[in-house]
Design a protein around this motif. Sequence first.
Motif, PDB file in Angstrom:
ATOM      1  N   ARG A 242       0.914  -1.254   0.045  1.00  0.00           N
ATOM      2  CA  ARG A 242       0.029   0.023  -0.065  1.00  0.00           C
ATOM      3  C   ARG A 242       0.931   1.296   0.252  1.00  0.00           C
ATOM      4  O   ARG A 242       0.587   2.209  -0.509  1.00  0.00           O
ATOM      5  N   TYR A 243       2.000   1.193   0.571  1.00  0.00           N
ATOM      6  CA  TYR A 243       2.766   2.273   0.853  1.00  0.00           C
ATOM      7  C   TYR A 243       3.437   2.697  -0.994  1.00  0.00           C
ATOM      8  O   TYR A 243       3.648   3.883  -1.175  1.00  0.00           O
ATOM      9  N   LEU A 244       3.760   1.569  -1.583  1.00  0.00           N
ATOM     10  CA  LEU A 244       4.373   1.488  -2.933  1.00  0.00           C
ATOM     11  C   LEU A 244       3.291   2.287  -3.590  1.00  0.00           C
ATOM     12  O   LEU A 244       3.368   3.324  -4.517  1.00  0.00           O
ATOM     13  N   GLU A 245       1.947   1.819  -3.600  1.00  0.00           N
ATOM     14  CA  GLU A 245       1.050   2.305  -4.327  1.00  0.00           C
ATOM     15  C   GLU A 245       0.771   3.914  -4.220  1.00  0.00           C
ATOM     16  O   GLU A 245       0.529   4.560  -5.156  1.00  0.00           O
ATOM     17  N   ARG A 246       0.870   4.210  -2.791  1.00  0.00           N
ATOM     18  CA  ARG A 246       0.785   5.801  -2.672  1.00  0.00           C
ATOM     19  C   ARG A 246       1.876   6.640  -3.402  1.00  0.00           C
ATOM     20  O   ARG A 246       1.733   7.410  -3.807  1.00  0.00           O
ATOM     21  N   MET A 247       3.057   5.902  -3.120  1.00  0.00           N
ATOM     22  CA  MET A 247       4.251   6.626  -3.471  1.00  0.00           C
ATOM     23  C   MET A 247       4.048   6.876  -5.107  1.00  0.00           C
ATOM     24  O   MET A 247       4.493   7.793  -5.642  1.00  0.00           O
ATOM     25  N   ARG A 248       3.657   5.477  -5.951  1.00  0.00           N
ATOM     26  CA  ARG A 248       3.464   5.750  -7.266  1.00  0.00           C
ATOM     27  C   ARG A 248       2.340   6.721  -7.609  1.00  0.00           C
ATOM     28  O   ARG A 248       2.427   7.521  -8.775  1.00  0.00           O
ATOM     29  N   ASP A 249       1.543   6.841  -6.997  1.00  0.00           N
ATOM     30  CA  ASP A 249       0.341   7.729  -7.152  1.00  0.00           C
ATOM     31  C   ASP A 249       0.939   9.202  -7.188  1.00  0.00           C
ATOM     32  O   ASP A 249       0.570  10.068  -8.071  1.00  0.00           O
ATOM     33  N   GLU A 250       1.784   9.350  -6.209  1.00  0.00           N
ATOM     34  CA  GLU A 250       2.276  10.731  -6.188  1.00  0.00           C
ATOM     35  C   GLU A 250       3.242  11.153  -6.901  1.00  0.00           C
ATOM     36  O   GLU A 250       3.482  12.360  -7.433  1.00  0.00           O
ATOM     37  N   TYR A 251       4.056  10.006  -7.026  1.00  0.00           N
ATOM     38  CA  TYR A 251       5.316  10.331  -7.896  1.00  0.00           C
ATOM     39  C   TYR A 251       5.295   9.263  -8.970  1.00  0.00           C
ATOM     40  O   TYR A 251       6.328   8.304  -9.026  1.00  0.00           O
ATOM     41  N   GLY A 252       4.646   9.562 -10.097  1.00  0.00           N
ATOM     42  CA  GLY A 252       4.565   8.471 -11.112  1.00  0.00           C
ATOM     43  C   GLY A 252       5.743   8.112 -12.066  1.00  0.00           C
ATOM     44  O   GLY A 252       5.939   7.073 -12.572  1.00  0.00           O
ATOM     45  N   LYS A 253       6.532   9.241 -11.965  1.00  0.00           N
ATOM     46  CA  LYS A 253       7.758   8.780 -12.836  1.00  0.00           C
ATOM     47  C   LYS A 253       9.105   8.746 -12.254  1.00  0.00           C
ATOM     48  O   LYS A 253      10.088   8.643 -12.872  1.00  0.00           O
ATOM     49  N   VAL A 254       9.079   8.638 -10.788  1.00  0.00           N
ATOM     50  CA  VAL A 254      10.127   8.721 -10.121  1.00  0.00           C
ATOM     51  C   VAL A 254      10.712   6.959  -9.929  1.00  0.00           C
ATOM     52  O   VAL A 254       9.731   6.244  -9.851  1.00  0.00           O
ATOM     53  N   ASP A 255      11.825   6.813  -9.941  1.00  0.00           N
ATOM     54  CA  ASP A 255      12.363   5.454 -10.012  1.00  0.00           C
ATOM     55  C   ASP A 255      12.179   4.977  -8.432  1.00  0.00           C
ATOM     56  O   ASP A 255      12.484   5.668  -7.517  1.00  0.00           O
ATOM     57  N   ILE A 256      11.544   3.506  -8.413  1.00  0.00           N
ATOM     58  CA  ILE A 256      11.411   3.117  -6.891  1.00  0.00           C
ATOM     59  C   ILE A 256      11.837   1.754  -7.147  1.00  0.00           C
ATOM     60  O   ILE A 256      11.743   0.701  -7.750  1.00  0.00           O
ATOM     61  N   TRP A 257      13.051   1.475  -6.297  1.00  0.00           N
ATOM     62  CA  TRP A 257      13.692   0.047  -6.015  1.00  0.00           C
ATOM     63  C   TRP A 257      13.235  -0.481  -4.653  1.00  0.00           C
ATOM     64  O   TRP A 257      13.444   0.117  -3.844  1.00  0.00           O
ATOM     65  N   LEU A 258      12.688  -1.898  -4.996  1.00  0.00           N
ATOM     66  CA  LEU A 258      12.411  -2.527  -3.729  1.00  0.00           C
ATOM     67  C   LEU A 258      13.039  -3.696  -3.468  1.00  0.00           C
ATOM     68  O   LEU A 258      13.455  -4.530  -4.296  1.00  0.00           O
ATOM     69  N   TRP A 259      13.829  -3.656  -2.527  1.00  0.00           N
ATOM     70  CA  TRP A 259      14.586  -4.830  -2.150  1.00  0.00           C
ATOM     71  C   TRP A 259      13.922  -5.683  -1.053  1.00  0.00           C
ATOM     72  O   TRP A 259      13.514  -5.276  -0.045  1.00  0.00           O
ATOM     73  N   ALA A 260      13.354  -6.740  -1.834  1.00  0.00           N
ATOM     74  CA  ALA A 260      12.153  -7.615  -1.140  1.00  0.00           C
ATOM     75  C   ALA A 260      13.095  -8.640  -0.201  1.00  0.00           C
ATOM     76  O   ALA A 260      13.348  -9.648  -0.837  1.00  0.00           O
ATOM     77  N   LEU A 261      12.852  -8.420   1.195  1.00  0.00           N
ATOM     78  CA  LEU A 261      13.622  -9.475   1.956  1.00  0.00           C
ATOM     79  C   LEU A 261      12.629 -10.491   2.446  1.00  0.00           C
ATOM     80  O   LEU A 261      11.443 -10.371   2.778  1.00  0.00           O
ATOM     81  N   GLN A 262      13.196 -11.836   2.553  1.00  0.00           N
ATOM     82  CA  GLN A 262      12.421 -13.077   2.822  1.00  0.00           C
ATOM     83  C   GLN A 262      13.165 -13.718   3.741  1.00  0.00           C
ATOM     84  O   GLN A 262      14.408 -13.820   3.711  1.00  0.00           O
ATOM     85  N   GLN A 263      12.424 -14.028   5.140  1.00  0.00           N
ATOM     86  CA  GLN A 263      13.058 -14.656   5.993  1.00  0.00           C
ATOM     87  C   GLN A 263      13.234 -16.125   5.820  1.00  0.00           C
ATOM     88  O   GLN A 263      12.349 -16.834   5.210  1.00  0.00           O
ATOM     89  N   PRO A 264      14.178 -16.981   6.258  1.00  0.00           N
ATOM     90  CA  PRO A 264      14.199 -18.238   5.916  1.00  0.00           C
ATOM     91  C   PRO A 264      13.097 -19.038   6.518  1.00  0.00           C
ATOM     92  O   PRO A 264      12.787 -18.852   7.576  1.00  0.00           O
TER      93      PRO A 264
END
Length: 590
Positions: A242-264
């Motif tokens: 939901r945070y990414l969705e809000r960021m994309r709505d506000e800043y449509g052309k800005v690059d967003i990199w997500l480091w998606a961490l997963q626990q063992p």
Amino acid sequence: MHEIITLQLGRQSNYVAAHFWNAQESYFTYGQEDPSPVDHDIHWRAGIGADGSETYLPRTVVYDRKGGFGSLRKVNALYEAREEAHNAQSSAMDLPSSLWHGRTVVQRETPILPSAYTQSLDTGLPPTEPLTPATVRYWSDYSRVYYHPRSLIEVGDEPEVSATQGTANGTNGASSSASGAAAPAAPREYTWGDGETLFNELDREHDLLDRDMRPFIEEADQMQGFQVIANVDDSWGGFASRYLERMRDEYGKVDIWLWALQQPAGRLPREKRITRLANKARTLVEAYSQASLVIPLAVPPMPLKSVLPSTFDPSSYWHTAALLATAIETATLPSRLRKLGSGAAGQSGDSLAYLTDLLNATGKQTVANLQMSVVQPWKQVKKDARERREAAGYDEDDYGDGGGGGGNITKMDGDLQLPIDFAPRDESVVMAGRAGRGLRPKKPRMFGQSVVTRATPGDNEDGTDGDDEDDGQTESGAALDRREMMHRRFALKPVSQRYNVDLGFPLLDSFPYIYQQTSDSTTSIPVTTALATDRAVADRIQALRTTVTVGAPWAIGLEDREALGNDLAGMADAYHDGWSSGSDDGDDED
């Protein structure tokens, strides 16, 4: 300045980010020292402290649960004088208008004492005892930097604690509390939906983007993008989506990199393991449509005897976060290098936007893999990569046309297959045994790749090692020509860019000695990372799809399950040869 603003979501992400910020702080130079190749203004912001002195603090917003910050205070020594004056003024103003004249009772929680390491930093004295997994209770126990009061955001109580997951002793669930105390009763497993609900409730009340992120965004002169580090397989996955969705709505052309961490998840009961994979699948689908690039990361299966010593503790967040932070910090190094002039081989960097274009061939390949090699110089990395290819029975032609045309495109840069692969391995809990059923392994197919090689002084990393005729061409240009990149894209050829930086990864006293051939006298090590989009991504996405939609249909509702399955299939389809395929199982052959 091309600033990058970091967003940290969740306990594991804050452990990783603490190592990241410690490394950034170590690059500062003073006095007559040579200037660092790292441009500090990209990740750090200038400000004014309580006493009027200048401050330099990370451009980051940190979210964690109640109690997750340990002894770290929201208002630190740089701002406490101003805060105390404000509180005294507020109390004086509130006193005359108070409607309560009875007795007041103040109740305070028992404060969390700072670690011996942070106490030594505060006093300016050398640490009296080294950090160990037993003494690292929180990520703040080894943090070397100050944060702006606006950076630290506490959200909700602690819903993630279970009988198999420690929180106050820095463990990731593979071992019990170091204090020997009885483990608390395990609550239900919190899911993606719980994180989504938490975000929606807080956002309705405060408008999180406006309150927490916008002050950092508005002070940026020319923002380069966002770097989001988040747990994706628990409730933080829903929060991050939901945070990414809000960021994309506000800043449509800005690059967003997500480091998606997963626990063992391998040691968890099957039901909890599937629940975590379902959380991850929903997060990846949401992030795929919002983020410019998504890099799933998990600590590789142990042991990695050739790289990690027996002292590496996979149950310690401090240790596992150090491993992940080494890779993240190195892979993103080109985005914060100083621009030292056109054609300065090995010294100039590129923006997040350029790296995204390099990796994302069609606009739909937004999921990438990350691999790493440590302690080895570039010559040895190439030699080992060649041996692994030969052992697997692959020819150089199996990796696509990697040579010709551009100075930074070489066959040896294609699909390096480095020894530490951070691609999560537990998606195939239902599809295990595929290789054993007689199916031949598919040929590798790399679409785009960014390789970063960092050297320590004396490694002779000048780009030439005498045994590759392509090496002289590899360093002939600091950047791949964009027109040439587009020509190769239209021809369905892979594109690879290598950055050579004369700056080893720093081994600070806050960093555990988890790498072979290092000791307490080692100050930095050479590191190579390869961030790539390749066909292996499709295999993992398809395995994840099968696990959460076919192997465990109870994990997701019927309507959501069908939509999720279709979305995952579409993600995987972008990585087939020709970048288009009618197959639904990812088994197309060349």
